[in-house]
Motif scaffolding. Structure first.
Motif, short mmCIF file in Angstrom:
data_model
loop_
_atom_site.label_atom_id
_atom_site.label_comp_id
_atom_site.label_asym_id
_atom_site.label_seq_id
_atom_site.Cartn_x
_atom_site.Cartn_y
_atom_site.Cartn_z
N CYS A 197 0.84 -1.20 0.00
CA CYS A 197 0.00 0.00 0.00
C CYS A 197 0.88 1.25 0.00
O CYS A 197 2.01 1.23 0.47
CB CYS A 197 -0.91 0.02 1.23
N ASP A 241 -3.25 4.16 0.92
CA ASP A 241 -4.08 3.84 -0.24
C ASP A 241 -3.80 2.38 -0.58
O ASP A 241 -2.74 2.06 -1.13
CB ASP A 241 -3.74 4.76 -1.40
N CYS A 242 -4.76 1.52 -0.25
CA CYS A 242 -4.57 0.07 -0.46
C CYS A 242 -5.55 -0.40 -1.53
O CYS A 242 -6.74 -0.60 -1.25
CB CYS A 242 -4.80 -0.66 0.86
N GLU A 243 -5.03 -0.53 -2.75
CA GLU A 243 -5.82 -1.00 -3.89
C GLU A 243 -7.09 -0.15 -4.08
O GLU A 243 -8.19 -0.66 -4.26
CB GLU A 243 -6.19 -2.47 -3.72
#
Length: 322
Positions: A232, A247-249
């Motif tokens: 991330c 921001d994770c995927e």
């Protein structure tokens, strides 16, 4: 034996050092001689042995401990300064000078009066000095000060609802830069991070070193971290709550600092993530562009005319026409 004494003349002003062999202590009122003349100040700290310091220049000595007469004269001068302030404002209005008077002070022996003012431009106050000298009959000094000094002298209430730091306890102004606001992750809104003087808030410097130290344990904004076996991107920090915004995927999450693995992503995965991220257009370096080859021009003086069918070169006869 001489001792070192720190003397302050205003409640929140700069302090100066003097030497003395008098029996004085912290909180005593003393009379000293400065560049402006005789002044009364207060000793703000315990005295120390002068032999502990290596001084290049000799310090001025404390004249005497202030007595009752000195204190009475000091209070009379403060009342006189208020009246002189109003008189000077009237004379400035008569002369139509572009200057704003903010303070007036007398020396202890009343041999000199100091008027402090602000102005955006240079002021020609020669006529003003003549009128003031005819009224006050003493030495007159007109001193121009900046907006931060004005706030320190006048005072006021800051954005926090408390009295201004410069008017309360700050002795000297420290350098404040916009990088301090960025380091504390503040929104760069000039109206909110500026004081009543129009300059950056002095309190930005108070916690700057603490933020620098705490942020060492946080990942940098824009770096990639591992969270729940996923790579991330760090997009923000909350230093006070120990939270990291990631921001994770495509999902924005706030996670505790202890729940993340700060090991960098493998090169292969990091390269894939960087390729997926929006790229910035590269600026072409004109210096590295290949220049077209310059064609060598033949000099007209050395160039010989070509014999073309139907043309007759100068100076020769066409034998074919015979």
């Amino acid at each position: 034996m001489d001792r070192l004494a720190a003397v302050r003349f205003n409640s929140a002003g700069k302090y100066y050092y003097f030497s003395t062999d008098l029996d004085v202590k912290k909180g005593d009122k003393v009379v000293v001689e400065t560049v402006r003349g005789l002044e009364m100040g207060e000793i703000i700290s315990d005295l120390t042995d002068l032999s502990e310091f290596k001084l290049d220049n000799e310090l001025k000595r404390i004249k005497r401990v202030a007595n009752r007469a000195d204190i009475e004269v000091y209070n009379i001068n403060k009342i006189k300064a208020q009246k002189s302030f109003e008189i000077c404002k009237e004379i400035i209005a008569e002369t139509n000078l572009d200057m704003h008077l903010i303070n007036c002070e007398y020396t202890l022996d009343a041999s000199k009066v100091i008027f402090m003012y602000t102005s955006d431009e240079r002021v020609d106050f020669r006529n003003l000095l003549k009128k003031l000298a005819s009224v006050f009959k003493c030495r007159i000094e007109l001193r121009q000060v900046g907006p931060r000094d004005k706030a320190k002298i006048v005072g006021g209430i800051g954005n926090c609802g408390l009295p201004l730091c410069c008017n309360s306890f700050l002795g000297e102004f420290d350098g404040v830069s916009i990088n301090m606001a960025k380091n504390q992750l503040l929104a760069i809104n000039i109206d909110k991070i500026s004081g009543v003087c129009g300059r950056l808030l002095c309190c930005l410097k108070y916690e700057d070193e603490a933020y620098k130290e705490v942020k060492k344990k946080f990942p940098k904004i824009g770096s990639f971290i591992r969270y729940e076996d996923k790579q991330c991107k760090v997009v923000g920090l909350n230093v006070i709550s120990d939270l990291v915004k990631i921001d994770c995927e495509g999902s924005i999450l706030f996670i505790p600092l202890s729940d993340i693995d700060k090991k960098p992503a493998p090169k292969k995965e990091r390269r894939i993530l960087e390729e997926l991220a929006p790229k910035k257009e590269k600026k072409h370096d004109k210096s590295k562009q290949k220049k077209p080859r310059q064609q060598h021009k033949q000099k007209q003086n050395n160039q010989k005319p070509r014999n073309i069918k139907g043309n007759n070169p100068k100076g020769k006869k066409d034998d074919r026409r015979n």
